[in-house]
Design an enzyme around this catalytic site. Structure first.
Site, PDB file in Angstrom:
ATOM      1  N   LYS A   1     -30.763  15.583 -42.733  1.00 58.88           N
ATOM      2  CA  LYS A   1     -29.982  16.068 -41.581  1.00 58.88           C
ATOM      3  C   LYS A   1     -28.645  15.339 -41.579  1.00 58.88           C
ATOM      4  CE  LYS A   1     -30.127  16.613 -36.549  1.00 58.88           C
ATOM      5  NZ  LYS A   1     -30.966  17.061 -35.433  1.00 58.88           N
TER       6      LYS A   1
ATOM      7  N   GLU B   1     -31.796  11.322 -41.202  1.00 65.00           N
ATOM      8  CA  GLU B   1     -30.524  11.666 -40.548  1.00 65.00           C
ATOM      9  C   GLU B   1     -29.549  10.497 -40.560  1.00 65.00           C
ATOM     10  OE1 GLU B   1     -30.761  12.878 -36.420  1.00 65.00           O
ATOM     11  OE2 GLU B   1     -28.643  13.382 -36.350  1.00 65.00           O
TER      12      GLU B   1
HETATM   13  P1  13P Z   1     -26.415  17.306 -31.898  1.00 63.32           P
HETATM   14  O1  13P Z   1     -26.543  18.641 -32.610  1.00 63.32           O
HETATM   15  O2  13P Z   1     -26.122  17.421 -30.443  1.00 63.32           O
HETATM   16  O3  13P Z   1     -25.516  16.375 -32.649  1.00 63.32           O
HETATM   17  O4  13P Z   1     -27.869  16.658 -31.921  1.00 63.32           O
HETATM   18  C1  13P Z   1     -28.611  16.745 -33.065  1.00 63.32           C
HETATM   19  C2  13P Z   1     -29.427  15.531 -33.189  1.00 63.32           C
HETATM   20  O5  13P Z   1     -30.637  15.590 -33.239  1.00 63.32           O
HETATM   21  C3  13P Z   1     -28.731  14.239 -33.276  1.00 63.32           C
HETATM   22  O6  13P Z   1     -29.630  13.240 -33.600  1.00 63.32           O
END
Ligand code: 13P
Length: 341
Positions: free
Chosen positions: A220, A178
């Site tokens: 992600k 991510e």
């Molecule tokens: P949000 O969808 O609230 O951005 O959170 C997703 C997430 O796991 C961020 O690390």
């Protein structure tokens, strides 16, 4: 490493019609969310709240492929003594675990951050696997502002993400990679596109250098989207078109799936954007949601910490999960939102 098994899990995480519930708020973040609904952030309240979500049978079995947990939660038991991880497994969803330990200031780079937590990661992954986790998450944060991001911040975070991903695969855990480019600034969608493209290219370069198997991971990312304070907000169609163009240019087809973060978008925007992207198919990877706020804001409000509101909280969660499940197939319509309201 058994790559066939990693690929099977990664593919299940992004199966059409389902997506990931990011319930991995750190103690600091969940306190902020609870403050907003007037609930004290005690260990028991955090447990009760998450138990409510994981026991929402319809939502969990039909629309949720996996749940990202925080360290505290993966060791917690439900009120009746069943481990919360078992509740998730019993619903048919896959348990996952956030393994990064947050961010620190990046030296020599004012205003920029690096994510930490690699030091004892190999041992921690072993314990999480034994407890039932089959995937993990690590979030890197890149901010857009005047003079930032620096190439230093982009490469340090990409290197760290790849270190984490390689350790996960060696432990037979699918890494969610991510690299989040924040939408907090006043930049426009094209600046977001350009920065995200640099970040994704560098991240995939590092993943290759460190021999991470792309077939056994999930990306992600953020969407290509206008900064929240930008006076000119891009339309749903523009966000969808630019995000798909960006991902096609940067994400190899060997990656089984992409699951977006919501990043501060409203519930309905996050759903509408994902839905519009599926109108632009066919796509080379699975494409779905891994939302935190956009799935939980409504159930948090409906619940508000009261046992008598558990059913209402579960209904609110089921509704958002269903809307996003439909969006992951391009079958959502805004009229479905009004009907529920
Ligand atoms: P949000 O969808 O609230 O951005 O959170 C997703 C997430 O796991 C961020 O690390």
């Amino acid at each position: 490493m058994n790559l066939t098994e990693l690929n099977r899990i990664a593919t299940a995480m992004v199966v059409s019609g389902k997506g990931i519930l990011a319930a991995d708020e750190s103690s600091g973040t969940i306190k902020k969310r609870f403050d907003a609904i007037g609930v004290e952030s005690t260990e028991q309240n955090r447990r009760d709240y998450r138990e409510m979500l994981f026991r929402a049978k319809d939502a969990m079995s039909q629309y949720i492929s996996g749940v990202i947990l925080y360290d505290e939660t993966i060791w917690q038991d439900a009120k009746d003594g069943t481990p919360l991880v078992r509740l998730i497994e019993q619903s048919g969803a896959i348990p996952g675990i956030k393994v990064d330990e947050g961010t620190q200031a990046l030296p020599m780079c004012p205003g920029e951050l690096v994510t930490v937590g690699l030091d004892r990661l190999a041992e921690r992954l072993k314990k999480y696997y034994e407890r039932g986790a089959r995937f993990a998450k690590w979030r890197a944060v890149i901010d857009i502002g005047s003079g930032i991001p620096s190439m230093t911040a982009i490469s340090v975070n990409a290197h760290t993400l790849a270190r984490y991903a390689a350790l996960c695969q060696a432990a037979q855990i699918v890494p969610i990679v991510e690299p989040e480019v924040l939408m907090d600034g006043d930049h426009d969608i094209d600046r977001c596109y350009e920065v995200t493209s640099r970040v994704l290219n560098k991240t995939f370069q590092e993943l290759r250098v460190q021999r991470v198997a792309l077939e056994g991971m999930v990306l992600k990312p953020n969407m290509a989207i206008s900064g929240k304070k930008c006076p000119k907000q891009a339309s749903v169609e523009e966000v969808a078109e630019k995000t798909i163009r960006l991902l096609k240019a940067c994400v190899p087809a060997a990656v089984p799936g992409i699951a977006f973060l919501s990043g501060g978008q409203s519930d309905e925007e996050a759903t509408a954007h994902l839905n519009a992207m599926h109108k632009l198919g066919p796509l080379p990877w699975g494409l779905t949601f891994s939302y935190g706020r956009a799935l939980q804001a409504a159930p948090q409000k409906a619940w508000s910490g009261r046992p008598e509101n558990v059913a209402a909280g579960q209904r609110a969660f089921s509704h958002r999960a269903r809307m996003n499940g439909l969006a992951s197939k391009g079958e959502w319509q805004s009229s479905l939102e009004q009907k529920a309201a």
